[in-house]
Design a protein around this motif. Sequence first.
Motif, PDB file in Angstrom:
ATOM      1  N   HIS A  12     -41.496  49.966 -38.199  1.00 22.27           N
ATOM      2  CA  HIS A  12     -42.617  49.755 -39.118  1.00 22.27           C
ATOM      3  C   HIS A  12     -42.607  48.313 -39.633  1.00 22.27           C
ATOM      4  CE1 HIS A  12     -45.719  50.591 -42.034  1.00 22.27           C
ATOM      5  NE2 HIS A  12     -44.959  50.032 -42.964  1.00 22.27           N
ATOM      6  N   ASP A  13     -43.752  47.658 -39.553  1.00 24.59           N
ATOM      7  CA  ASP A  13     -43.952  46.259 -39.974  1.00 24.59           C
ATOM      8  C   ASP A  13     -43.266  45.235 -39.075  1.00 24.59           C
ATOM      9  OD1 ASP A  13     -45.748  46.746 -42.010  1.00 24.59           O
ATOM     10  OD2 ASP A  13     -44.236  46.733 -43.596  1.00 24.59           O
ATOM     11  N   ALA A  14     -42.726  45.657 -37.927  1.00 23.40           N
ATOM     12  CA  ALA A  14     -42.184  44.678 -36.967  1.00 23.40           C
ATOM     13  C   ALA A  14     -43.341  43.838 -36.446  1.00 23.40           C
ATOM     14  CB  ALA A  14     -41.486  45.383 -35.814  1.00 23.40           C
ATOM     15  N   SER A  15     -43.133  42.535 -36.317  1.00 25.59           N
ATOM     16  CA  SER A  15     -44.183  41.600 -35.885  1.00 25.59           C
ATOM     17  C   SER A  15     -44.090  41.356 -34.387  1.00 25.59           C
ATOM     18  CB  SER A  15     -44.048  40.278 -36.631  1.00 25.59           C
ATOM     19  OG  SER A  15     -44.231  40.486 -38.015  1.00 25.59           O
ATOM     20  N   SER A  65     -54.074  42.100 -37.152  1.00 27.89           N
ATOM     21  CA  SER A  65     -52.682  42.281 -37.551  1.00 27.89           C
ATOM     22  C   SER A  65     -51.830  42.369 -36.303  1.00 27.89           C
ATOM     23  CB  SER A  65     -52.478  43.543 -38.382  1.00 27.89           C
ATOM     24  OG  SER A  65     -51.095  43.707 -38.684  1.00 27.89           O
ATOM     25  N   GLY A  66     -50.655  41.783 -36.348  1.00 26.39           N
ATOM     26  CA  GLY A  66     -49.710  41.840 -35.243  1.00 26.39           C
ATOM     27  C   GLY A  66     -48.505  42.707 -35.558  1.00 26.39           C
ATOM     28  N   PHE A  81     -47.289  52.394 -29.390  1.00 27.24           N
ATOM     29  CA  PHE A  81     -47.028  51.514 -30.528  1.00 27.24           C
ATOM     30  C   PHE A  81     -48.366  51.379 -31.260  1.00 27.24           C
ATOM     31  CE2 PHE A  81     -43.751  50.631 -27.541  1.00 27.24           C
ATOM     32  CZ  PHE A  81     -42.655  50.213 -28.256  1.00 27.24           C
ATOM     33  N   VAL A  82     -48.509  52.086 -32.371  1.00 26.28           N
ATOM     34  CA  VAL A  82     -49.738  52.018 -33.146  1.00 26.28           C
ATOM     35  C   VAL A  82     -49.635  50.761 -34.005  1.00 26.28           C
ATOM     36  CG1 VAL A  82     -51.218  53.179 -34.820  1.00 26.28           C
ATOM     37  CG2 VAL A  82     -49.880  54.533 -33.170  1.00 26.28           C
ATOM     38  N   MET A  83     -50.549  49.842 -33.768  1.00 22.86           N
ATOM     39  CA  MET A  83     -50.525  48.575 -34.484  1.00 22.86           C
ATOM     40  C   MET A  83     -51.344  48.688 -35.768  1.00 22.86           C
ATOM     41  SD  MET A  83     -48.564  46.972 -32.460  1.00 22.86           S
ATOM     42  CE  MET A  83     -48.638  45.297 -33.093  1.00 22.86           C
TER      43      MET A  83
END
Length: 103
Positions: A12-15, A65-66, A81-83
Amino acid sequence: MKGIPAALQGLHDASLVSVEFNWNSRHCVLRFSGAPNPALQRPFSIDFEGVTMVTAPAEHPWGTSGSVLEVKSDIPGKYAFVMQSGDEIVVATDREPVRKALD
């Protein structure tokens, strides 16, 4: 393979930086600059071997968002991978993904 492998947990929140797919070797690499998770604050990659499918839309239906919102797996070996942009990057493989630290 059942559920979400350890290599895909805590993202979660990984860029996300890039998605690379080598057609001939069926090798896919997702590279990240880091995540808030204490174990993932430095750059890392998720490596997939034996890949049979990769989809990587960048339509941004929820905005630009990335970052990863979550990783889902409704079918064994198929990972979405839900962005946070609303896009879903999907990788399908019959092998366990591997997370690697990057320099």
